[in-house]
Design a protein around this motif. Structure first.
Motif, PDB file in Angstrom:
ATOM      1  N   VAL A   1      36.436  41.978  44.973  1.00  0.00           N
ATOM      2  CA  VAL A   1      34.792  41.833  45.748  1.00  0.00           C
ATOM      3  C   VAL A   1      34.631  43.076  45.414  1.00  0.00           C
ATOM      4  O   VAL A   1      34.909  44.708  45.236  1.00  0.00           O
ATOM      5  CB  VAL A   1      35.162  41.747  47.381  1.00  0.00           C
ATOM      6  N   ARG A   2      32.906  43.110  44.732  1.00  0.00           N
ATOM      7  CA  ARG A   2      32.275  44.216  44.429  1.00  0.00           C
ATOM      8  C   ARG A   2      30.749  43.685  44.636  1.00  0.00           C
ATOM      9  O   ARG A   2      30.540  42.309  44.254  1.00  0.00           O
ATOM     10  CB  ARG A   2      32.278  44.812  43.385  1.00  0.00           C
ATOM     11  N   HIS A   3      29.845  44.625  44.613  1.00  0.00           N
ATOM     12  CA  HIS A   3      28.154  44.520  44.744  1.00  0.00           C
ATOM     13  C   HIS A   3      27.515  44.348  43.389  1.00  0.00           C
ATOM     14  O   HIS A   3      27.848  46.043  42.957  1.00  0.00           O
ATOM     15  CB  HIS A   3      27.813  45.381  45.550  1.00  0.00           C
ATOM     16  N   ASP A   4      26.908  43.824  42.908  1.00  0.00           N
ATOM     17  CA  ASP A   4      25.925  43.796  42.478  1.00  0.00           C
ATOM     18  C   ASP A   4      24.283  43.845  42.383  1.00  0.00           C
ATOM     19  O   ASP A   4      24.008  43.046  42.991  1.00  0.00           O
ATOM     20  CB  ASP A   4      25.827  43.350  41.467  1.00  0.00           C
ATOM     21  N   GLY A   5      23.532  44.979  43.126  1.00  0.00           N
ATOM     22  CA  GLY A   5      22.561  44.959  43.878  1.00  0.00           C
ATOM     23  C   GLY A   5      22.564  44.132  44.741  1.00  0.00           C
ATOM     24  O   GLY A   5      23.520  44.267  46.345  1.00  0.00           O
ATOM     25  N   SER A   6      21.611  43.291  44.984  1.00  0.00           N
ATOM     26  CA  SER A   6      21.905  42.458  46.416  1.00  0.00           C
ATOM     27  C   SER A   6      22.871  41.304  46.203  1.00  0.00           C
ATOM     28  O   SER A   6      23.243  39.876  46.840  1.00  0.00           O
ATOM     29  CB  SER A   6      20.172  41.299  46.796  1.00  0.00           C
ATOM     30  N   ALA A   7      23.679  41.067  45.005  1.00  0.00           N
ATOM     31  CA  ALA A   7      25.009  39.901  44.467  1.00  0.00           C
ATOM     32  C   ALA A   7      25.963  40.258  45.483  1.00  0.00           C
ATOM     33  O   ALA A   7      25.855  41.573  45.083  1.00  0.00           O
ATOM     34  CB  ALA A   7      24.301  39.654  43.551  1.00  0.00           C
ATOM     35  N   LEU A   8      27.001  39.506  45.237  1.00  0.00           N
ATOM     36  CA  LEU A   8      28.223  39.992  46.021  1.00  0.00           C
ATOM     37  C   LEU A   8      28.679  39.398  45.289  1.00  0.00           C
ATOM     38  O   LEU A   8      28.733  37.574  44.720  1.00  0.00           O
ATOM     39  CB  LEU A   8      28.078  39.291  47.527  1.00  0.00           C
TER      40      LEU A   8
END
Length: 150
Positions: A78-85
């Protein structure tokens, strides 16, 4: 001539027997009801989609078609890329997982190791499956476990 008005023969021919009218109305109403019921049954069964696992998705997915992917969120993915999960969903029976890019509401119980479902589509230019916005749900294990005796 008599005081009564004479009715031409063609007017008598055009009058329909009231009992025949009722039978025709009943037949039309029943036919409409059967057609509507058939349409409702067809729509109910055709819109129901089955959940697929990661291995089924990798084997059968076609670009542009959506699937309900079910499995467990892979630990450490699990990680975040801007507003995307970004995360991976693991197949419950095999050592396979698929990457998912999801935007939308993230349920509070979402976490690595949690059983989830998300509607996804394969993108032809990428090996990542894109989650349909706001389609991510978690399965709550506490609902399916026996409560401890006190």
């Amino acid at each position: 001539m008599g005081g009564g008005r004479s009715v031409p023969v063609w007017e008598n021919r055009d009058r329909m027997d009231p009992s025949r009218k009722r039978v025709i109305r009943l037949t039309v109403a029943l036919s409409a009801a059967v057609l509507l019921a058939s349409a409702l049954i067809y729509v109910s069964f055709s819109t129901g989609r089955d959940e697929v696992t990661a291995s089924q998705l990798l084997h059968d997915a076609k670009p542009g078609r959506s699937y309900i992917l079910a499995g467990t969120v892979l630990l450490g993915s699990v990680r975040h890329d801007g507003s995307a999960l970004l995360f991976r969903i693991r197949d419950p029976k095999l050592a396979l997982s698929v990457p998912v890019r999801y935007t939308g509401i993230i349920p509070d119980p979402f976490a690595a190791g949690r059983a989830v479902m998300v509607t996804v589509q394969e993108q032809s230019a990428s090996p990542t499956f894109v989650g349909e916005q706001n389609s991510l749900t978690t399965k709550c294990p506490s609902k399916y476990q026996a409560q401890a005796q006190s």
